[in-house]
Write a protein that holds these residues in place. Structure first.
Motif, PDB file in Angstrom:
ATOM      1  N   ALA A 109       1.115  -1.142   0.307  1.00 27.90           N
ATOM      2  CA  ALA A 109      -0.092  -0.058  -0.142  1.00 27.90           C
ATOM      3  C   ALA A 109       0.878   1.201   0.178  1.00 27.90           C
ATOM      4  O   ALA A 109       1.893   1.321   0.625  1.00 27.90           O
ATOM      5  N   ARG A 110       0.634   2.245  -0.783  1.00 27.29           N
ATOM      6  CA  ARG A 110       1.423   3.425  -1.121  1.00 27.29           C
ATOM      7  C   ARG A 110       0.681   4.425  -0.549  1.00 27.29           C
ATOM      8  O   ARG A 110      -0.425   4.937  -0.828  1.00 27.29           O
ATOM      9  N   GLN A 111       1.311   5.324   0.379  1.00 32.15           N
ATOM     10  CA  GLN A 111       0.835   6.757   0.501  1.00 32.15           C
ATOM     11  C   GLN A 111       1.918   7.931   0.156  1.00 32.15           C
ATOM     12  O   GLN A 111       3.033   7.549   0.446  1.00 32.15           O
ATOM     13  N   ALA A 112       1.490   9.142  -0.323  1.00 31.09           N
ATOM     14  CA  ALA A 112       2.359  10.034  -0.676  1.00 31.09           C
ATOM     15  C   ALA A 112       1.803  11.189   0.043  1.00 31.09           C
ATOM     16  O   ALA A 112       0.720  11.346   0.232  1.00 31.09           O
ATOM     17  N   ARG A 113       2.751  11.914   0.533  1.00 27.71           N
ATOM     18  CA  ARG A 113       2.631  13.381   1.127  1.00 27.71           C
ATOM     19  C   ARG A 113       3.429  14.250   0.721  1.00 27.71           C
ATOM     20  O   ARG A 113       4.668  14.091   0.291  1.00 27.71           O
ATOM     21  N   GLU A 114       2.709  15.343   0.384  1.00 29.26           N
ATOM     22  CA  GLU A 114       3.302  16.735  -0.215  1.00 29.26           C
ATOM     23  C   GLU A 114       3.509  17.680   0.713  1.00 29.26           C
ATOM     24  O   GLU A 114       2.240  17.889   1.470  1.00 29.26           O
ATOM     25  N   GLU A 115       4.612  18.327   0.541  1.00 30.70           N
ATOM     26  CA  GLU A 115       4.758  19.471   1.730  1.00 30.70           C
ATOM     27  C   GLU A 115       5.224  20.434   0.792  1.00 30.70           C
ATOM     28  O   GLU A 115       6.199  20.412  -0.274  1.00 30.70           O
ATOM     29  N   THR A 116       4.632  21.801   0.448  1.00 31.47           N
ATOM     30  CA  THR A 116       4.991  22.804  -0.257  1.00 31.47           C
ATOM     31  C   THR A 116       5.662  23.970   0.809  1.00 31.47           C
ATOM     32  O   THR A 116       5.240  24.401   1.875  1.00 31.47           O
ATOM     33  N   ALA A 117       6.707  24.279   0.512  1.00 30.66           N
ATOM     34  CA  ALA A 117       7.720  25.162   1.059  1.00 30.66           C
ATOM     35  C   ALA A 117       7.339  26.454   0.844  1.00 30.66           C
ATOM     36  O   ALA A 117       6.612  26.803  -0.267  1.00 30.66           O
ATOM     37  N   ASP A 119       8.995  28.787  -0.535  1.00 28.00           N
ATOM     38  CA  ASP A 119       9.672  29.354  -1.748  1.00 28.00           C
ATOM     39  C   ASP A 119       8.948  28.452  -3.153  1.00 28.00           C
ATOM     40  O   ASP A 119       9.303  28.757  -4.085  1.00 28.00           O
ATOM     41  N   GLY A 120       7.962  27.865  -2.821  1.00 27.39           N
ATOM     42  CA  GLY A 120       7.102  27.305  -3.796  1.00 27.39           C
ATOM     43  C   GLY A 120       7.540  25.746  -4.061  1.00 27.39           C
ATOM     44  O   GLY A 120       6.813  25.165  -5.073  1.00 27.39           O
ATOM     45  N   THR A 121       8.711  25.524  -3.524  1.00 19.08           N
ATOM     46  CA  THR A 121       9.289  23.952  -3.834  1.00 19.08           C
ATOM     47  C   THR A 121       8.320  22.761  -3.161  1.00 19.08           C
ATOM     48  O   THR A 121       7.608  23.296  -2.310  1.00 19.08           O
TER      49      THR A 121
END
Length: 138
Positions: A109-117, A119-121
């Motif tokens: 099972a895969r989970q992805a987490r995104e964090e926006t800094a 500076d937009g990265t």
């Protein structure tokens, strides 16, 4: 009429680029028995499996040492956990199926987490959790 049961596998040969997780080891032993032994790739083969040459159009001959290793070390009905380069995996799965071995892969099972800094990265983190083993070709 009763059909004879196949003997439980004695070994699981590990043809992949990671270490076997505790969840995978536990799951394998729950399915195929506490006696199951895990056999990792020898150092030289592990390095080759991690870097299947990207400049070769045909890799069958490159995989000969893996076939030799399995031929010498395995017994009929042993498991082979095969994951990695798609073409190398395909070739080795066919080898296993044609030589009375049981090729398997780990389902996660895969989970992805995104964090926006500020500076937009965007930083993406993937978390994988073992769920089960699945036989190839079934």
């Amino acid at each position: 009429m009763n059909t004879p049961q196949k003997a439980k596998p004695q070994n699981m040969f590990l043809m992949f680029n990671h270490s076997l997780s505790e969840d995978q080891e536990t799951d394998a032993r729950n399915i195929w028995g506490a006696q199951l032994q895990f056999v990792g790739l020898p150092t030289q083969l592990k390095a080759l499996w991690a870097q299947i040459p990207a400049d070769q159009t045909r890799i069958f001959d490159t995989l000969a040492p893996f076939r030799t290793w399995l031929e010498k070390a395995s017994c009929p009905n042993d498991l082979v956990l095969i994951q990695g380069d798609f073409g190398a995996t395909w070739i080795m799965v066919h080898y296993a199926l044609n030589n009375n071995l049981l090729p398997v892969y780990s389902v996660t099972a895969r989970q992805a987490r995104e964090e926006t800094a500020p500076d937009g990265t965007v930083k993406t983190t993937h978390v994988f959790k073992h769920r089960m083993f699945r036989l190839y070709g079934v």
